[in-house]
Design an enzyme around this catalytic site. Structure first.
Site, PDB file in Angstrom:
ATOM      1  N   LYS A  71     -35.299 -21.033  -1.456  1.00 59.78           N
ATOM      2  CA  LYS A  71     -35.463 -19.716  -2.049  1.00 59.78           C
ATOM      3  C   LYS A  71     -36.928 -19.574  -2.433  1.00 59.78           C
ATOM      4  CE  LYS A  71     -33.385 -21.472  -6.330  1.00 59.78           C
ATOM      5  NZ  LYS A  71     -32.377 -22.490  -6.060  1.00 59.78           N
ATOM      6  N   SER A 121     -37.336 -28.293 -11.533  1.00 59.70           N
ATOM      7  CA  SER A 121     -37.126 -26.867 -11.353  1.00 59.70           C
ATOM      8  C   SER A 121     -37.299 -26.072 -12.647  1.00 59.70           C
ATOM      9  CB  SER A 121     -35.747 -26.650 -10.734  1.00 59.70           C
ATOM     10  OG  SER A 121     -35.593 -25.319 -10.398  1.00 59.70           O
ATOM     11  N   HIS A 122     -36.236 -25.403 -13.054  1.00 57.30           N
ATOM     12  CA  HIS A 122     -36.300 -24.523 -14.211  1.00 57.30           C
ATOM     13  C   HIS A 122     -36.076 -25.269 -15.521  1.00 57.30           C
ATOM     14  CE1 HIS A 122     -32.343 -24.999 -12.535  1.00 57.30           C
ATOM     15  NE2 HIS A 122     -31.865 -24.846 -13.743  1.00 57.30           N
ATOM     16  N   ASP A 127     -40.763 -24.489 -10.435  1.00 54.49           N
ATOM     17  CA  ASP A 127     -41.259 -24.861  -9.100  1.00 54.49           C
ATOM     18  C   ASP A 127     -41.383 -23.671  -8.155  1.00 54.49           C
ATOM     19  OD1 ASP A 127     -38.469 -24.645  -9.032  1.00 54.49           O
ATOM     20  OD2 ASP A 127     -38.310 -26.010  -7.335  1.00 54.49           O
ATOM     21  N   ASP A 180     -39.274 -21.298  -7.036  1.00 53.43           N
ATOM     22  CA  ASP A 180     -38.286 -20.789  -6.074  1.00 53.43           C
ATOM     23  C   ASP A 180     -37.391 -19.695  -6.659  1.00 53.43           C
ATOM     24  OD1 ASP A 180     -36.861 -22.522  -7.649  1.00 53.43           O
ATOM     25  OD2 ASP A 180     -36.162 -23.813  -6.016  1.00 53.43           O
ATOM     26  N   ARG A 181     -37.360 -19.580  -8.000  1.00 52.12           N
ATOM     27  CA  ARG A 181     -36.517 -18.536  -8.599  1.00 52.12           C
ATOM     28  C   ARG A 181     -37.346 -17.328  -9.008  1.00 52.12           C
ATOM     29  NH1 ARG A 181     -31.992 -21.151 -12.482  1.00 52.12           N
ATOM     30  NH2 ARG A 181     -31.277 -22.745 -11.034  1.00 52.12           N
ATOM     31  N   ASP A 213     -39.827 -19.490 -11.809  1.00 47.37           N
ATOM     32  CA  ASP A 213     -39.469 -20.684 -12.581  1.00 47.37           C
ATOM     33  C   ASP A 213     -40.468 -21.823 -12.354  1.00 47.37           C
ATOM     34  OD1 ASP A 213     -38.740 -21.366  -9.969  1.00 47.37           O
ATOM     35  OD2 ASP A 213     -37.117 -22.659 -10.652  1.00 47.37           O
TER      36      ASP A 213
HETATM   37  C1  G16 Z   1     -28.138 -24.272 -10.454  1.00 45.59           C
HETATM   38  C2  G16 Z   1     -27.758 -22.912  -9.907  1.00 45.59           C
HETATM   39  C3  G16 Z   1     -27.661 -22.971  -8.399  1.00 45.59           C
HETATM   40  C4  G16 Z   1     -28.957 -23.496  -7.816  1.00 45.59           C
HETATM   41  C5  G16 Z   1     -29.303 -24.815  -8.474  1.00 45.59           C
HETATM   42  C6  G16 Z   1     -30.638 -25.345  -8.053  1.00 45.59           C
HETATM   43  O1  G16 Z   1     -27.191 -25.230 -10.115  1.00 45.59           O
HETATM   44  O2  G16 Z   1     -26.540 -22.483 -10.450  1.00 45.59           O
HETATM   45  O3  G16 Z   1     -27.360 -21.709  -7.885  1.00 45.59           O
HETATM   46  O4  G16 Z   1     -28.841 -23.677  -6.432  1.00 45.59           O
HETATM   47  O5  G16 Z   1     -29.363 -24.658  -9.882  1.00 45.59           O
HETATM   48  O6  G16 Z   1     -31.635 -24.432  -8.417  1.00 45.59           O
HETATM   49  P1  G16 Z   1     -33.146 -24.887  -8.360  1.00 45.59           P
HETATM   50  O7  G16 Z   1     -33.412 -25.178  -6.924  1.00 45.59           O
HETATM   51  O8  G16 Z   1     -33.918 -23.718  -8.903  1.00 45.59           O
HETATM   52  O9  G16 Z   1     -33.198 -26.101  -9.198  1.00 45.59           O
HETATM   53  P2  G16 Z   1     -26.046 -25.696 -11.124  1.00 45.59           P
HETATM   54  O10 G16 Z   1     -25.320 -26.776 -10.401  1.00 45.59           O
HETATM   55  O11 G16 Z   1     -26.760 -26.113 -12.395  1.00 45.59           O
HETATM   56  O12 G16 Z   1     -25.222 -24.471 -11.373  1.00 45.59           O
END
Ligand code: G16
Length: 553
Positions: free
Chosen positions: A386, A123-124, A289, A291-292, A287
């Protein structure tokens, strides 16, 4: 050493593991570790084997596979293809260059009636050989695997003694085409087409194009991650914006050395362009992938919680939502800005734990249309993830309809609904034990806090959030420490489930000011008393030695 046995099919290998791995528990969003960690012998294969043994319908089913283009993506797809073939998957759908954004994967899973998908992404988080890698598992509804499935996969990893894999040359991902390994068909398709078609169905792109082509200049930062090719097709193609509208549009294995997290810290070039410059009226970034999303206007940053509220309030501007919304949902730490709008619209507003998977049942059962998280995530029932670019188009559709600036739109919104001042403070890379001790200490103090004074107000509720899924009744507990004051202000503490180095403490701060109060304060100033009070109560500086958060959003 692992041993490899040939089974009756000369190319089908049964690889024995010396011992099972004990640390493959998926977090908020799949299994995420450093790339180097994933490179341990058999580490990736073990987790994939557990998925393939657990995901219902794998044998004879369709599996969607792709990733965000980071280092390890193509290798991972090759391993998945050969292992999925060994498990008798009927068809694997993957994409040219392995490029597939998370929302586009969700869409494909749904339209192709797949049994699920495997998305290679952290992801990010940064990528490259020194960055992070991850494996996300999606179910047949196109959404992140539900907890019962990830728990079962984890349980499997702790007992595995082998995995199955075909010995086969890598399938070429250079162009579209159909291939086969044993009885498994591998379809390599363009990963962009179907997603772009979906956006054309949801939005009135002609209207957005006319608006943008009338001197409304936008900049989009793909952060050298997966959305580049999608954004170029959508913005510079269908919406006819000038070439160069999409910055950093070529996906790179290490994201160009950047951290593909669209926030004010990691997307600061774009932020400066909008917050200090005069050239652009609108800016957005997605981000790793896809989704953000982060939304910016000239001299204006849109807090993600406000973004969800604003999309909800203006949803009927978008053709796909012109009949209104059935309901909305937000994660617990997300501000209550959307709640106020939902109340005004007379629709339900649900509060779920952090993580997109908790929206799945509400979307599937038709109880909500839109949902979002404070962490730069907004989405709708068009997919089960998302969706960054969808959010950007949603904003542009509203602006095309209202013909005003982002800042004006925000001010009009607050003038009607009041403002939820909001900020998230992240303290990254804390030693895990220290973070756990801090968190457990605060948790133990919560009962004594109720009724006492906190930041000049009385505490009306202090607990560790428990969620009861309204659809299947399942209970998920210990989802974050909440301190709620009698004026509706809130402080929430969570430990991240997506970090890979030490622990990340997230502190979420929120204060409501009604429409006749001061609506134009700096959020950090508006929240200053809450910030000081939680720091001394939770002993954050004292225990971590960190005088300020690593990231302030
Ligand atoms: C973080 C965010 C969450 C999000 C998760 C996954 O998780 O705080 O709101 O759902 O990342 O995001 P992505 O799908 O973009 O990887 P955490 O547990 O690090 O707070």
């Amino acid at each position: 050493m692992s041993s490899k046995d040939l089974t009756s099919d000369n190319n089908l290998l049964r690889v024995c593991l010396d011992k099972p791995f004990s640390d493959q528990k998926p977090g908020t969003s799949g299994l995420r570790k450093s790339t180097k960690y994933f490179q341990q012998s058999n580490y990736l294969e073990s987790f994939l084997e557990a998925i393939l043994q657990t995901l219902p319908g794998i044998e004879g089913g369709i599996l969607v596979v792709g990733g965000d283009g980071r280092f390890g993506n193509k290798h991972g797809i090759d391993v998945i293809i050969r292992m999925a073939a060994a498990h008798g998957v009927n068809k694997i759908i993957t994409t040219v260059d392995g490029i597939l954004s998370t929302p586009a994967a969700s869409h494909l899973i749904r339209t192709e009636k797949a049994v699920g998908g495997i998305i290679l992404s952290a992801s990010h988080n940064p990528g490259g050989s020194e960055g992070d890698f991850g494996v996300k598992i999606n179910g047949p509804n196109g959404g992140p695997a539900v907890e019962s499935l990830t728990d079962a996969i984890y349980a499997k990893t702790t007992k595995l003694d082998h995995y199955l894999i075909f010995n086969h040359d890598p399938i070429s991902l250079d162009s579209s085409g159909t291939h086969a390994i044993s009885n498994t068909i591998i379809e390599v398709i363009d990963g962009i087409d179907a997603y772009v078609e979906l956006m054309q169905k949801i939005f009135d792109l002609d209207k957005i194009r006319d608006f943008l082509n009338n001197d409304f200049h936008i900049a989009f930062d793909a952060m050298h991650a997966v959305t580049g090719p999608y954004a170029i097709r959508l913005f510079e193609g269908l919406l006819n914006t000038p070439s160069g509208t999409v910055r950093n549009g070529v996906p790179l294995e290490d994201f160009g050395g950047c951290h593909p997290d669209p926030n004010l810290t990691y997307a600061k070039d774009l932020a400066s362009l909008l917050l200090e410059g005069k050239d652009f009226a609108f800016g957005a970034a997605c981000d790793g992938d896809g989704d953000r999303n982060m939304i910016l206007g000239r001299n204006c940053f849109v807090n993600p919680s406000d973004s969800l509220a604003l999309l909800t309030a203006n949803a009927t501007c978008v053709p796909a939502y012109s009949n209104g919304l059935v309901g909305v949902a937000r994660s617990m730490p997300t501000s209550s800005a959307v709640d106020v709008v939902a109340k005004d619209l007379g629709i339900d507003c649900f509060e779920t734990p952090t993580g997109w998977k908790f929206f799945g049942n509400l979307l599937d059962s038709g109880q909500i249309t839109l949902c979002g998280e404070e962490s730069f995530g907004t989405g709708s029932n068009h997919v089960r993830e998302k969706d960054g670019l969808w959010s950007v188009l949603f904003w542009l559709q509203i602006l095309a309809e209202k013909k005003c600036s982002v800042q004006d739109l925000m001010r009009q919104h607050w003038a009607k609904f009041g403002r939820h001042y909001y900020s998230r403070h992240d303290y990254e890379s804390i030693e895990t034990d220290k973070a756990q001790d801090l968190y457990m200490r605060v948790e133990s103090l919560l009962p004594s806090l109720i009724g006492s004074s906190f930041a000049s107000h009385n505490v009306s509720l202090a607990d560790n959030f428990t969620y009861r899924d309204p659809v299947d009744g399942s209970i998920t507990n210990r989802q974050g420490l909440r301190i709620i004051l009698d004026d509706g202000s809130r402080v929430v503490l969570r430990l991240s489930g997506t970090g890979t180095q030490g622990a990340t403490l997230r502190v979420y701060l929120e204060r409501y000011v009604s429409s006749n109060g001061n609506l134009t304060q700096d959020p950090q100033e508006a929240l200053a008393e809450l910030i000081q009070t939680i720091d001394s109560f939770a002993e954050i500086t004292k225990r971590t030695g960190m005088k300020r958060p690593t990231v302030i959003t």
